[in-house]
Design a protein around this motif. Structure first.
Motif, PDB file in Angstrom:
ATOM      1  N   MET A   1       0.851  -1.194   0.000  1.00  0.00           N
ATOM      2  CA  MET A   1       0.000   0.000   0.000  1.00  0.00           C
ATOM      3  C   MET A   1       0.890   1.248   0.000  1.00  0.00           C
ATOM      4  N   ASP A   2       0.499   2.229  -0.786  1.00  0.00           N
ATOM      5  CA  ASP A   2       1.262   3.469  -0.858  1.00  0.00           C
ATOM      6  C   ASP A   2       0.657   4.539   0.051  1.00  0.00           C
ATOM      7  N   SER A   3       1.507   5.432   0.564  1.00  0.00           N
ATOM      8  CA  SER A   3       1.036   6.497   1.466  1.00  0.00           C
ATOM      9  C   SER A   3      -0.055   7.339   0.816  1.00  0.00           C
ATOM     10  N   ALA A   4       0.041   7.509  -0.494  1.00  0.00           N
ATOM     11  CA  ALA A   4      -0.927   8.347  -1.213  1.00  0.00           C
ATOM     12  C   ALA A   4      -2.359   7.815  -1.078  1.00  0.00           C
ATOM     13  N   HIS A   5      -2.505   6.502  -0.786  1.00  0.00           N
ATOM     14  CA  HIS A   5      -3.840   5.902  -0.676  1.00  0.00           C
ATOM     15  C   HIS A   5      -4.462   6.079   0.702  1.00  0.00           C
ATOM     16  N   LEU A   6      -3.729   6.731   1.613  1.00  0.00           N
ATOM     17  CA  LEU A   6      -4.176   6.763   3.004  1.00  0.00           C
ATOM     18  C   LEU A   6      -4.966   8.003   3.388  1.00  0.00           C
ATOM     19  N   GLY A   7      -5.164   8.924   2.473  1.00  0.00           N
ATOM     20  CA  GLY A   7      -5.902  10.144   2.817  1.00  0.00           C
ATOM     21  C   GLY A   7      -5.192  10.889   3.922  1.00  0.00           C
ATOM     22  N   ASP A   8      -5.935  11.268   4.988  1.00  0.00           N
ATOM     23  CA  ASP A   8      -5.292  12.044   6.060  1.00  0.00           C
ATOM     24  C   ASP A   8      -4.990  11.183   7.292  1.00  0.00           C
ATOM     25  N   ASP A   9      -4.902   9.844   7.107  1.00  0.00           N
ATOM     26  CA  ASP A   9      -4.532   8.975   8.242  1.00  0.00           C
ATOM     27  C   ASP A   9      -3.119   9.303   8.738  1.00  0.00           C
ATOM     28  N   LEU A  10      -2.246   9.672   7.801  1.00  0.00           N
ATOM     29  CA  LEU A  10      -0.868  10.002   8.172  1.00  0.00           C
ATOM     30  C   LEU A  10      -0.707  11.503   8.318  1.00  0.00           C
ATOM     31  N   ASP A  11       0.079  11.896   9.323  1.00  0.00           N
ATOM     32  CA  ASP A  11       0.437  13.310   9.431  1.00  0.00           C
ATOM     33  C   ASP A  11       1.502  13.629   8.378  1.00  0.00           C
ATOM     34  N   HIS A  12       2.529  12.789   8.310  1.00  0.00           N
ATOM     35  CA  HIS A  12       3.551  12.935   7.264  1.00  0.00           C
ATOM     36  C   HIS A  12       4.349  11.643   7.137  1.00  0.00           C
ATOM     37  N   VAL A  13       5.008  11.507   5.982  1.00  0.00           N
ATOM     38  CA  VAL A  13       5.893  10.355   5.757  1.00  0.00           C
ATOM     39  C   VAL A  13       7.246  10.681   6.378  1.00  0.00           C
ATOM     40  N   LEU A  14       7.774   9.717   7.140  1.00  0.00           N
ATOM     41  CA  LEU A  14       9.073   9.921   7.793  1.00  0.00           C
ATOM     42  C   LEU A  14      10.204   9.364   6.920  1.00  0.00           C
ATOM     43  N   TYR A  15      10.024   8.130   6.441  1.00  0.00           N
ATOM     44  CA  TYR A  15      11.016   7.513   5.556  1.00  0.00           C
ATOM     45  C   TYR A  15      10.302   6.777   4.437  1.00  0.00           C
ATOM     46  N   THR A  16      10.764   6.997   3.218  1.00  0.00           N
ATOM     47  CA  THR A  16      10.190   6.287   2.078  1.00  0.00           C
ATOM     48  C   THR A  16      10.787   4.884   2.003  1.00  0.00           C
ATOM     49  N   GLN A  17      10.151   4.025   1.236  1.00  0.00           N
ATOM     50  CA  GLN A  17      10.690   2.665   1.118  1.00  0.00           C
ATOM     51  C   GLN A  17      12.097   2.677   0.526  1.00  0.00           C
ATOM     52  N   GLU A  18      12.392   3.632  -0.344  1.00  0.00           N
ATOM     53  CA  GLU A  18      13.744   3.713  -0.921  1.00  0.00           C
ATOM     54  C   GLU A  18      14.774   4.038   0.166  1.00  0.00           C
ATOM     55  N   GLN A  19      14.424   4.976   1.040  1.00  0.00           N
ATOM     56  CA  GLN A  19      15.346   5.341   2.132  1.00  0.00           C
ATOM     57  C   GLN A  19      15.536   4.166   3.090  1.00  0.00           C
ATOM     58  N   ILE A  20      14.451   3.446   3.362  1.00  0.00           N
ATOM     59  CA  ILE A  20      14.529   2.293   4.267  1.00  0.00           C
ATOM     60  C   ILE A  20      15.430   1.213   3.661  1.00  0.00           C
ATOM     61  N   HIS A  21      15.205   0.910   2.384  1.00  0.00           N
ATOM     62  CA  HIS A  21      16.009  -0.141   1.737  1.00  0.00           C
ATOM     63  C   HIS A  21      17.478   0.243   1.699  1.00  0.00           C
ATOM     64  N   ALA A  22      17.760   1.504   1.393  1.00  0.00           N
ATOM     65  CA  ALA A  22      19.157   1.958   1.314  1.00  0.00           C
ATOM     66  C   ALA A  22      19.831   1.816   2.678  1.00  0.00           C
ATOM     67  N   ARG A  23      19.117   2.176   3.732  1.00  0.00           N
ATOM     68  CA  ARG A  23      19.705   2.077   5.080  1.00  0.00           C
ATOM     69  C   ARG A  23      19.923   0.620   5.479  1.00  0.00           C
TER      70      ARG A  23
END
Ligand code: 5GP
Length: 183
Positions: A1-23
């Motif tokens: 599921m992508d953050s864009a599908h969540l409406g206003d459930d999220l305040d903000h994205v902290l780390y994208t999947q790309e950042q997580i994978h790189a780390r």
């Protein structure tokens, strides 16, 4: 599921999947430098660490084994119950094994501290901890954690295996849950 599908459930994205994978790729290199000449057993803590385990173990360039534990620590809200109970124990005898605990998040540290003592009593050859996220401001006990992905503010996060009421685990990114979702 992508953050864009969540409406206003999220305040903000902290780390994208790309950042997580790189780390996790970086952590995999660090871990392998320490364990390449040992047989390491990765111990995951269900359910939150499922995705961290899946990506971290593929970032390790040689043979490893894995096992899982499940403990109860949080109820259905965002506060620790303070009670730790084993729901599912390891299948492996870890005496004389090199064990690396793989965690999603260290918040107060109470749960992991309990798990650490419990595993140490089984006489492993070594015991270290890897966590994707740590909230330094929320620490109630100091835990010696050798591999940390990201240090984050003291906010409730979901996604990439982390849930709220069992939801959002399949979110690709990690985001801060909007306060109106749990207040
Ligand atoms: P601790 O005992 O360190 O306070 O937290 C233990 C467990 O609480 C974690 O393994 C995780 O399952 C849950 N937890 C702590 N902080 C968060 C958070 O910000 N988001 C989510 N989804 N779970 C959390």
């Amino acid at each position: 599921m992508d953050s864009a599908h969540l409406g206003d459930d999220l305040d903000h994205v902290l780390y994208t999947q790309e950042q997580i994978h790189a780390r996790l790729e970086e952590l995999g290199k660090e871990i392998w430098a320490d364990y390449h000449d040992k047989e390491v057993l990765l111990v995951g803590v269900l359910k939150g660490a499922v995705l961290v385990m899946a990506d971290l173990m593929r970032a390790l360039p040689g043979t490893v084994t894995m096992d899982w534990m499940a403990v109860s620590s949080y109820g259905s809200g965002t506060k620790s119950s303070g009670v730790v109970r084993i729901l599912k124990d390891l299948d492996t005898d870890i005496s004389n094994r090199h064990v690396l605990i793989v965690e999603d998040i260290i918040d107060s540290g109470l749960t992991l501290n309990w798990i650490r003592s419990n595993l140490l009593s089984r006489n492993p050859a070594s015991l270290e901890i890897c966590t994707l996220l740590r909230k330094p401001e929320a620490a109630k006990v100091e835990i010696d954690c050798k591999y940390v992905g990201f240090e984050i503010p003291n906010e409730f996060v979901v996604g990439y295996g982390l849930d709220f009421d069992e939801k959002y685990r399949n979110l690709r990114d990690i985001g801060v849950l909007a306060p109106h979702m749990y207040s």
